[in-house]
Enzyme design. Structure first.
Site, PDB file in Angstrom:
ATOM      1  CB  CYS A  24     -57.370 -18.900  70.437  1.00 17.69           C
ATOM      2  SG  CYS A  24     -57.893 -20.455  69.709  1.00 17.69           S
TER       3      CYS A  24
ATOM      4  CB  CYS B 108     -59.664 -19.140  67.331  1.00 22.78           C
ATOM      5  SG  CYS B 108     -59.677 -20.035  68.868  1.00 22.78           S
ATOM      6  CG  ASP B 109     -58.153 -15.534  66.318  1.00 23.87           C
ATOM      7  OD1 ASP B 109     -59.285 -15.728  65.848  1.00 23.87           O
ATOM      8  OD2 ASP B 109     -57.963 -15.161  67.485  1.00 23.87           O
TER       9      ASP B 109
END
Ligand code: NAP
Length: 309
Positions: free
Chosen positions: A132, A135-136
């Site tokens: 992701c 997200c990261d």
């Protein structure tokens, strides 16, 4: 506790189904799952959901859908269902020690990211390996990353990352992308994106160090192994349906997608399936919401028919 409808999963399909069953005055419980909101929560700008000319952030869209369903009476449990009994009606769904029952079930548990299946991938997941970018990506500012995949997801994730990192290397197993033409053109024009064709990731370095330091690549055309240094590895190679709970209970295809007929009906009367859990072809937020609506209407008709019997 008893409900008329239990919905498993809380992506666009489940939340739309909850909106419709709520508005039909059917008592509705949504078992959201631990990853509430589904895949939209891990995207950024959604530009292809009608009604938002400038696009809308995926997480914001999900929050709006949740609120809308809640406004019409749907109740929510934010945990994963642990077991299910479809042998008699009412059907039972257990969440840990609690059991909920309902006359109709709508399954909209979606799909999860497909992984490479490497031991090093498992060890380094969350330590430099990610599925992701949204997200990261932040953790890889000004670093070099490798992306695996040749579809729209790999392109979209790479665009997002290209705004943060110094370089994105997309490793693809063929010499042609599966991604749509518009995404391909954008990727080819992006100076921060380079392609490594006909190549697969054979290993990820370095589990011993507890971080990603590089990848072992294999060029399939030249039958050649080589090391490439990088600071992170993102994997975007498609999805697998979340249907483990229904194995042996519901009819599925060879890839584990639930088979539906006459709209959203499964092989068990009263059990309906909507969204990515039964759709490997379209997999869009808008098609998932559409099938969530269909499942709610199918469930409503089923319950009316059963009552009238
Ligand atoms: P996808 O279209 O199925 O593409 C998966 C990619 O991963 C393919 O290029 C495939 O290679 C590769 N792959 C699969 N297994 C692999 C493995 N074990 N090792 C290495 N490579 C592997 O999946 P997706 O990109 O997630 O897209 C899914 C759907 O969502 C599509 O319909 C897509 O159009 C849609 N989508 C749309 C948008 C958008 O419009 N903004 C964004 C994201 C996704 P091959 O090509 O060789 O099979």
């Amino acid at each position: 506790m008893d409900y008329e409808v239990i919905i498993l999963g809380s992506g666009p399909a489940g939340l739309t189904a909850a909106l419709y069953t709520g508005r039909a005055a059917l008592s509705t419980l949504v078992i959201q799952g631990l990853m509430a909101g589904g895949q939209l929560t891990t995207t950024t700008l959604v530009e292809n959901y009608p009604g938002f000319p400038e696009g809308i952030q995926g997480p914001e869209l999900v929050v709006c859908m949740h609120k809308q369903a809640e406004n019409y009476g749907a109740q929510f449990v934010q945990e994963d269902a642990t077991s299910i009994d479809l042998s008699t009606r009412p059907f039972s769904v257990s969440v840990g020690k609690k059991t909920y029952r309902a006359e109709a079930l709508i399954i909209s548990t979606g799909a999860s990211p497909r992984l490479l299946g490497l031991e090093s991938e498992e060890k380094l997941m969350g330590h430099g390996v990610s599925t992701c970018a949204t997200c990261d990506g932040f953790f890889f500012r000004d670093k070099e990353i490798t992306m695996v995949g040749g579809g729209d997801s790999a392109m979209e994730e790479s665009f997002f990352l290209s705004r943060l990192v110094s370089q994105v290397y997309i490793v693809h197993r063929r010499d042609q992308l599966r991604a749509s033409k518009i995404m391909q053109e954008r990727a080819f024009k992006n100076e921060k994106i380079q392609f490594i064709w006909n190549t697969v990731v054979r290993d990820i370095r370095d589990p011993e160090a507890g971080e990603v330091t590089g990848v072992l690549l294999e060029n399939l055309k030249e039958d050649k192994l080589w090391e490439k240094s990088c600071d992170g590895l993102f994997i975007a190679i498609g999805h697998i349906p979340n249907t483990q709970l229904f194995e042996g209970l519901l009819e599925m295809d060879e890839n584990g997608y639930i088979i539906t007929h006459n709209g959203t009906q499964t092989n068990i009367p009263g059990v309906f399936a909507a969204g990515d859990v039964q759709d490997h072809a379209y997999r869009q937020a808008v098609t998932a919401t559409g099938s969530g609506c269909m499942a709610a209407l199918d469930a409503q008709r089923f319950l009316e028919f059963e009552k009238a019997r």
